[in-house]
Design an enzyme around this catalytic site. Structure first.
Site, PDB file in Angstrom:
ATOM      1  N   HIS A   1      49.383  62.056 -40.187  1.00 49.68           N
ATOM      2  CA  HIS A   1      48.596  60.644 -40.555  1.00 49.68           C
ATOM      3  C   HIS A   1      47.104  61.134 -40.738  1.00 49.68           C
ATOM      4  CE1 HIS A   1      51.988  58.725 -38.743  1.00 49.68           C
ATOM      5  NE2 HIS A   1      51.490  57.698 -38.725  1.00 49.68           N
TER       6      HIS A   1
ATOM      7  N   GLY B   1      56.405  54.077 -34.055  1.00 50.96           N
ATOM      8  CA  GLY B   1      56.512  53.016 -34.748  1.00 50.96           C
ATOM      9  C   GLY B   1      58.277  52.539 -35.017  1.00 50.96           C
TER      10      GLY B   1
ATOM     11  N   TYR C   1      57.604  55.192 -24.772  1.00 51.55           N
ATOM     12  CA  TYR C   1      57.295  55.411 -25.994  1.00 51.55           C
ATOM     13  C   TYR C   1      56.296  56.418 -26.337  1.00 51.55           C
ATOM     14  CZ  TYR C   1      55.159  54.286 -30.708  1.00 51.55           C
ATOM     15  OH  TYR C   1      54.579  54.036 -31.922  1.00 51.55           O
TER      16      TYR C   1
ATOM     17  N   ARG D   1      10.780  26.243 -44.414  1.00 53.32           N
ATOM     18  CA  ARG D   1      10.649  25.367 -43.344  1.00 53.32           C
ATOM     19  C   ARG D   1      11.742  25.487 -42.421  1.00 53.32           C
ATOM     20  NH1 ARG D   1      11.864  19.356 -44.189  1.00 53.32           N
ATOM     21  NH2 ARG D   1      11.560  20.068 -46.510  1.00 53.32           N
TER      22      ARG D   1
END
Length: 506
Positions: A80, A57, A50, A291
Site C-alpha cells: 500500500h 478488506g 480481522y 459595511r
C-alpha cells in the site's frame, strides 16, 4: 516538553507542530499501550480477528496461517506504499505523525510500545517520512499515505532529513534508531485511521485563524482609509443579531479602531441637521465589502472554531479497526477509520476561506477603482497616470487566484467513488478535502498579500500614516520594511512573495 497523557489539547498539538516543542510519553500511556498489546496477544490465540489472522478488506474471508501472520503485516505496508503526486510538506507529515501517535496511545489498537516510542523519535528528531498527496480515499483510513509512514517505521522507504531526501536506513543509522519489529497488527494499526487528513486539518485551521485575523485588520484599515462611519461595527447594531461570530468580529473591529482619528461618527455629519442638498456629497452608506464585515467574517469565525473542535475530538479518538477493549475483554469490529467528520469539516473550511478571499478581492477592487472610491487614483497609481500602472498588474493575479479557489470549493464530501472490490462502497475522500483546503488557504494568503500592498500604497497617497490606528500603523511599518513606497513601475512578484511570507509567519 509536551507529554502524551490522557488528552492532548489543540493548543498543545500546535505547540509541537509550530513551536517545535519536544514530546514525551507518560508512564501511564506506556502502561496502557502495553496492557492493550498483552491482552490482544492472549485474546487472539483461538479467535478470528480481522487483520490479525485474516486477510484485509474483501479478502477478510481468507484465514491466514499462524506462521504467516507477521509477514501479512509487512505485505500490507509494502503493497500500500503506493502514493503519487507531490510529497506532503514536512509540517503536514509531522502533524499526521502526532495525530497517529496520539490515537495509538489510547490503548485501543493492541500495538507494541516500541511503535509509539519510535514515532516520538521521528517527531523530536525532525525526521520526515516521504508521504505523497495522492492515494487516500479516507474510508479505511488514510491507508496509502499512512502506509508510507509505516514503511519508514519498519526501516524502509525514504525520509527528508536536514533538507535532504534520503533512504530511511541511512538516517536511522545516523540517529541510532532501530526499526520496529511487527508483533501482532502494527501494520494495520498504523494505516487504519484518519491521521493524515486530521494532521493536515490542524495545520489548515492554524492558518485559517491567521487569515481571519489579517482579513479583519485589513477591513479595518480600509474603513479608515475611506473614513467610514462607525455604526456598522457598533455593539448596538451587531448585538441585535444573536450570532456570536458577528458580535465577536464587530468587537475586534472596535478594539482595532479605538485610537484611529479617521473613523467618523454619523451624528457629527449626516445627523447634524445641516445637510440640505438634494444629492449628498457624503456617502450615506458604504459598499458591502466595507459595511458588512461583521456579517461576512462572523460565520467564518464560527466555522473555523467548529472545525477546530472536531479536529481535537478526532485526534483524541480511537480511529482504528478493530477496537481493542481491555476493560471489557473484547475486540469490536466497526468503522472508526471512516473520515466523514474530517472530510465535511475540511469542505466547510475551504468554503469559508474562499469567501474570505472573495471579500479581500472585492475590497482590493474597491481601492483600485477610482470611480467607486472617489478618493484614490486608478489602481492606486502613485506615478504618472497612463504612463505608470500602479497595482494594475497584480489585480489580475488576485482575480485569477480567487477564481481558482471558487472552483476548488466544490465539496469532496459528496464525491464518493466505490473501490476495493466494492468493500469500500462509500468513502469520505477526507484527505483530498484536506489537501485541497490547504491549496485554498495558500491562495488566500496570496490575495491578501496583494490587498495589503495596495492598502499601504493608499495610506501613503492620502498621507494618513499619522492618523491611522496603532494596529494599522504596526502593519504599515512592517510592510514598508519589505516594500518601499513606489511611484515607478517595478517587478512585483518578489514583493508579493515577501509580503505573503510575512502574513504566514506573523
Amino acid at each position: 516538553m509536551n507529554t502524551i497523557n490522557e488528552y492532548l489539547s489543540l493548543k498543545e498539538f500546535e505547540a509541537v507542530i509550530f513551536n517545535n516543542d519536544k514530546i514525551a510519553i507518560s508512564e501511564l500511556v506506556l502502561k496502557r499501550v502495553n496492557e492493550s498489546f498483552d491482552f490482544l496477544k492472549e485474546f487472539s490465540g483461538n479467535k478470528i480477528i480481522y487483520g490479525v489472522n485474516t486477510g484485509f478488506g474483501p479478502m477478510a474471508q481468507y484465514r491466514i496461517k499462524d506462521e504467516d501472520r507477521i509477514q501479512l503485516q509487512y505485505n500490507l505496508i509494502r503493497s500500500h506504499a503506493s502514493g503519487t503526486g507531490k510529497p506532503l510538506s514536512p509540517v503536514f507529515v509531522k502533524s499526521a505523525i502526532l495525530a497517529r501517535l496520539n490515537t495509538l496511545s489510547l490503548g485501543n489498537s493492541g500495538v507494541h510500545p516500541s511503535l509509539v516510542k519510535l514515532m516520538v523519535e521521528l517527531i523530536n528528531k525532525d525526521i520526515t517520512p516521504l508521504i505523497f498527496e495522492h492515494g487516500g480515499v479516507g474510508a479505511s483510513g488514510d491507508l496509502v499515505q499512512l502506509a508510507h509512514l509505516a514503511l519508514v517505521l519498519i526501516g524502509e522507504g525514504e525520509v527528508f532529513y536536514k533538507g535532504e531526501r534520503r533512504a530511511t536506513k541511512e538516517v536511522f543509522e545516523i540517529e541510532k534508531l532501530v526499526p520496529i519489529q511487527v508483533e501482532i497488527r502494527e501494520g494495520l494499526a498504523l494505516m487504519n485511521g484518519t491521521s493524515v487528513m486530521t494532521g493536515i486539518g490542524v495545520v489548515n485551521v492554524h492558518h485559517a485563524n491567521k487569515l481571519l485575523d489579517w482579513s479583519l485588520k485589513f477591513s479595518c484599515a480600509i474603513n479608515e482609509i475611506v473614513q467610514t462611519y462607525d455604526d456598522h461595527f457598533s455593539a448596538e447594531l451587531n448585538n441585535t443579531k444573536r450570532h456570536k461570530g458577528q458580535q465577536e468580529v464587530a468587537s475586534r473591529m472596535r478594539q482595532n479602531l479605538a485610537d484611529s482619528s479617521l473613523i467618523r461618527k454619523r451624528e457629527d455629519h449626516l445627523y447634524s441637521g445641516e445637510n440640505t442638498e438634494d444629492i449628498f456629497k457624503e456617502k450615506v452608506q458604504e459598499y458591502y465589502s466595507l459595511r458588512c464585515v461583521p456579517q461576512i467574517l462572523g460565520p467564518i469565525l464560527e466555522t473555523i472554531d467548529n472545525v477546530a473542535s472536531i479536529l481535537e475530538d478526532e485526534f483524541n479518538s480511537a480511529n482504528d479497526n478493530p477496537i481493542i477493549d481491555v476493560k471489557n475483554k473484547h475486540v469490536y469490529h466497526g468503522g472508526n477509520f471512516h473520515g466523514d467528520y474530517i472530510s465535511l469539516e475540511m469542505d466547510k473550511l475551504k468554503i469559508v476561506i474562499t469567501k474570505l478571499t472573495m471579500l479581500a478581492e472585492r475590497q482590493l477592487n474597491y481601492l483600485l477603482n477610482s470611480k467607486i472610491n472617489e478618493i484614490l487614483p486608478p489602481f492606486v497609481n502613485l506615478g504618472t497616470l497612463g504612463f505608470n500602472f500602479g497595482m494594475q498588474g497584480v489585480q489580475f493575479t488576485a482575480t485569477s487566484t480567487t477564481a481558482e479557489s471558487q472552483m476548488l470549493s466544490n465539496p469532496m464530501y459528496v464525491h464518493s467513488i466505490p473501490n476495493n472490490n466494492d468493500n469500500q462502497d462509500i468513502v469520505s475522500m477526507g484527505t483530498n478535502a484536506a489537501v485541497i483546503t490547504a491549496k485554498v488557504i495558500e491562495n488566500a494568503f496570496e490575495v491578501l498579500a496583494i490587498e495589503l500592498i495596495t492598502i499601504v500604497q493608499a495610506i501613503d497617497y492620502l498621507e494618513q500614516n499619522d492618523k491611522i490606528s496603532s494596529v494599522t500603523r504596526k502593519i504599515y511599518d512592517d510592510v514598508r520594511k519589505i516594500i518601499p513606497k513606489f511611484k515607478e513601475d517595478q517587478v512585483m512578484y518578489p514583493f508579493v512573495q515577501k509580503v505573503k511570507d510575512y502574513l504566514i509567519n506573523n
